[in-house]
Design a protein around this motif. Structure first.
Motif, short mmCIF file in Angstrom:
data_model
loop_
_atom_site.label_atom_id
_atom_site.label_comp_id
_atom_site.label_asym_id
_atom_site.label_seq_id
_atom_site.Cartn_x
_atom_site.Cartn_y
_atom_site.Cartn_z
N PRO A 38 -13.82 17.15 -2.94
CA PRO A 38 -12.78 17.88 -3.67
C PRO A 38 -11.60 16.93 -3.93
CG PRO A 38 -13.28 18.95 -1.56
CD PRO A 38 -14.05 17.68 -1.61
N VAL A 39 -10.91 17.14 -5.05
CA VAL A 39 -9.82 16.25 -5.45
C VAL A 39 -8.51 17.02 -5.51
CG1 VAL A 39 -8.93 14.77 -7.29
CG2 VAL A 39 -11.38 14.80 -6.79
N ILE A 40 -7.50 16.49 -4.83
CA ILE A 40 -6.13 16.99 -4.96
C ILE A 40 -5.36 15.90 -5.70
CG2 ILE A 40 -4.00 17.59 -3.77
CD1 ILE A 40 -5.70 18.69 -1.48
N LYS A 41 -4.79 16.27 -6.85
CA LYS A 41 -3.99 15.33 -7.63
C LYS A 41 -2.53 15.57 -7.27
CE LYS A 41 -7.30 15.04 -11.32
NZ LYS A 41 -7.54 15.19 -12.75
N LEU A 42 -1.93 14.59 -6.64
CA LEU A 42 -0.56 14.69 -6.16
C LEU A 42 0.38 13.95 -7.11
CD1 LEU A 42 1.23 15.73 -3.86
CD2 LEU A 42 0.75 13.61 -2.65
N CYS A 43 1.38 14.66 -7.61
CA CYS A 43 2.31 14.06 -8.56
C CYS A 43 3.10 12.93 -7.91
CB CYS A 43 3.26 15.10 -9.12
SG CYS A 43 4.35 14.41 -10.40
N PRO A 58 6.11 9.59 0.74
CA PRO A 58 5.70 9.76 2.13
C PRO A 58 4.71 10.92 2.30
CG PRO A 58 8.07 10.19 1.88
CD PRO A 58 7.55 9.70 0.57
N LEU A 59 4.83 11.94 1.47
CA LEU A 59 3.89 13.06 1.52
C LEU A 59 2.49 12.60 1.14
CD1 LEU A 59 3.62 16.10 2.06
CD2 LEU A 59 4.11 16.47 -0.38
N ALA A 60 2.39 11.71 0.16
CA ALA A 60 1.09 11.18 -0.25
C ALA A 60 0.46 10.37 0.88
CB ALA A 60 1.24 10.32 -1.51
N GLU A 61 1.25 9.54 1.54
CA GLU A 61 0.72 8.76 2.66
C GLU A 61 0.23 9.68 3.78
OE1 GLU A 61 3.56 5.81 3.91
OE2 GLU A 61 3.93 5.22 1.82
N ALA A 92 -6.33 13.88 5.02
CA ALA A 92 -7.55 14.21 4.28
C ALA A 92 -8.73 13.37 4.73
CB ALA A 92 -7.31 14.01 2.78
N GLY A 93 -8.46 12.15 5.19
CA GLY A 93 -9.55 11.27 5.60
C GLY A 93 -10.55 11.08 4.48
N ASP A 94 -11.84 11.17 4.81
CA ASP A 94 -12.90 10.98 3.82
C ASP A 94 -13.38 12.30 3.23
OD1 ASP A 94 -12.86 8.25 4.11
OD2 ASP A 94 -14.35 8.27 5.72
N ARG A 95 -12.80 13.43 3.67
CA ARG A 95 -13.27 14.74 3.20
C ARG A 95 -12.74 15.11 1.83
NH1 ARG A 95 -11.66 19.16 5.03
NH2 ARG A 95 -9.64 18.47 5.73
N VAL A 96 -11.51 14.70 1.53
CA VAL A 96 -10.82 15.11 0.31
C VAL A 96 -10.23 13.87 -0.35
CG1 VAL A 96 -8.90 16.49 -0.60
CG2 VAL A 96 -10.23 17.35 1.34
N ALA A 97 -10.37 13.77 -1.67
CA ALA A 97 -9.77 12.67 -2.42
C ALA A 97 -8.35 13.06 -2.81
CB ALA A 97 -10.59 12.36 -3.66
N ILE A 98 -7.39 12.23 -2.45
CA ILE A 98 -6.00 12.42 -2.86
C ILE A 98 -5.74 11.40 -3.96
CG2 ILE A 98 -3.57 12.43 -2.16
CD1 ILE A 98 -5.23 14.55 -0.69
N GLU A 99 -5.48 11.88 -5.17
CA GLU A 99 -5.30 10.98 -6.31
C GLU A 99 -3.91 11.14 -6.89
OE1 GLU A 99 -8.38 11.72 -9.14
OE2 GLU A 99 -9.89 10.76 -7.89
N PRO A 100 -3.31 10.04 -7.36
CA PRO A 100 -2.01 10.15 -8.01
C PRO A 100 -2.16 10.69 -9.43
CG PRO A 100 -2.74 7.88 -8.05
CD PRO A 100 -3.76 8.65 -7.25
N VAL A 101 -1.17 11.46 -9.84
CA VAL A 101 -1.05 11.90 -11.22
C VAL A 101 0.42 11.75 -11.56
CG1 VAL A 101 -0.77 14.35 -10.65
CG2 VAL A 101 -1.68 13.72 -12.87
N TYR A 102 0.71 11.44 -12.80
CA TYR A 102 2.09 11.15 -13.15
C TYR A 102 2.65 12.22 -14.07
CZ TYR A 102 1.13 7.03 -10.60
OH TYR A 102 0.80 6.18 -9.58
N CYS A 103 3.13 13.28 -13.46
CA CYS A 103 3.84 14.42 -14.01
C CYS A 103 2.91 15.58 -14.33
CB CYS A 103 4.68 14.09 -15.23
SG CYS A 103 5.90 15.41 -15.51
#
Length: 147
Positions: free
Chosen positions: A78-83, A95-98, A104-115
């Motif tokens: 699953p992917v969470i796109k974090l602004c 710091p929230l992204a870090e 999330a470890g390897d279970r969830v993908a945390i990806e950047p999104v810009y706005c």
């Protein structure tokens, strides 16, 4: 999610193309629709789009590889796109992204999104089509744990 060489999947790609081909600058809407439908854009879809729009495969591949949102392989997690845009950065998204990545470890993908367009209520994240605002460790942690 359709498999890349699946005949029905390619018919879906052709249907998407026919819905958007009349538009000026149809390439991006077509690619976004394929991404939304399949979760990724495979080489067969790139060839089909290039042929339909009278573009080279290299031109279509260049657009797919340039934009962060397009995938050329399926993402099994699953992917969470974090602004990570400036307004969300000012409200603590870095710091929230870090923290989210370590949680999330390897279970969830945390990806950047810009706005995500909710600058006044950041930090924000998108999970599927749902946007979540005013995130902190507790609320983002709850999203991660729910996946």
């Amino acid at each position: 999610m359709n498999l890349p060489n699946d005949a029905a999947g390619q018919e879906d790609v052709r249907a998407i193309i026919s819905r958007h081909a009349h538009r000026e600058g149809a390439l991006l809407p077509i690619l976004h629709a394929i991404q939304a439908d399949r979760g990724w854009i495979d080489e067969t879809a790139i060839r089909t789009v290039a042929h339909a729009l009278n573009l080279s495969r290299a031109e279509v591949h260049g657009v797919v590889s340039f934009y962060h949102d397009f995938r050329t392989r399926p993402e099994p997690r699953p992917v969470i796109k974090l602004c990570r845009a400036e307004a969300c950065q000012a409200r603590g998204s870095e710091p929230l992204a870090e923290w989210a990545q370590s949680r999330a470890g390897d279970r969830v993908a945390i990806e950047p999104v810009y706005c995500l367009g909710l600058c006044s209520v950041g930090p924000n994240a998108m999970l599927g089509d749902d946007v979540h605002a005013r995130l902190d460790q507790a609320s983002l942690g709850a999203l991660i744990e729910a996946l």
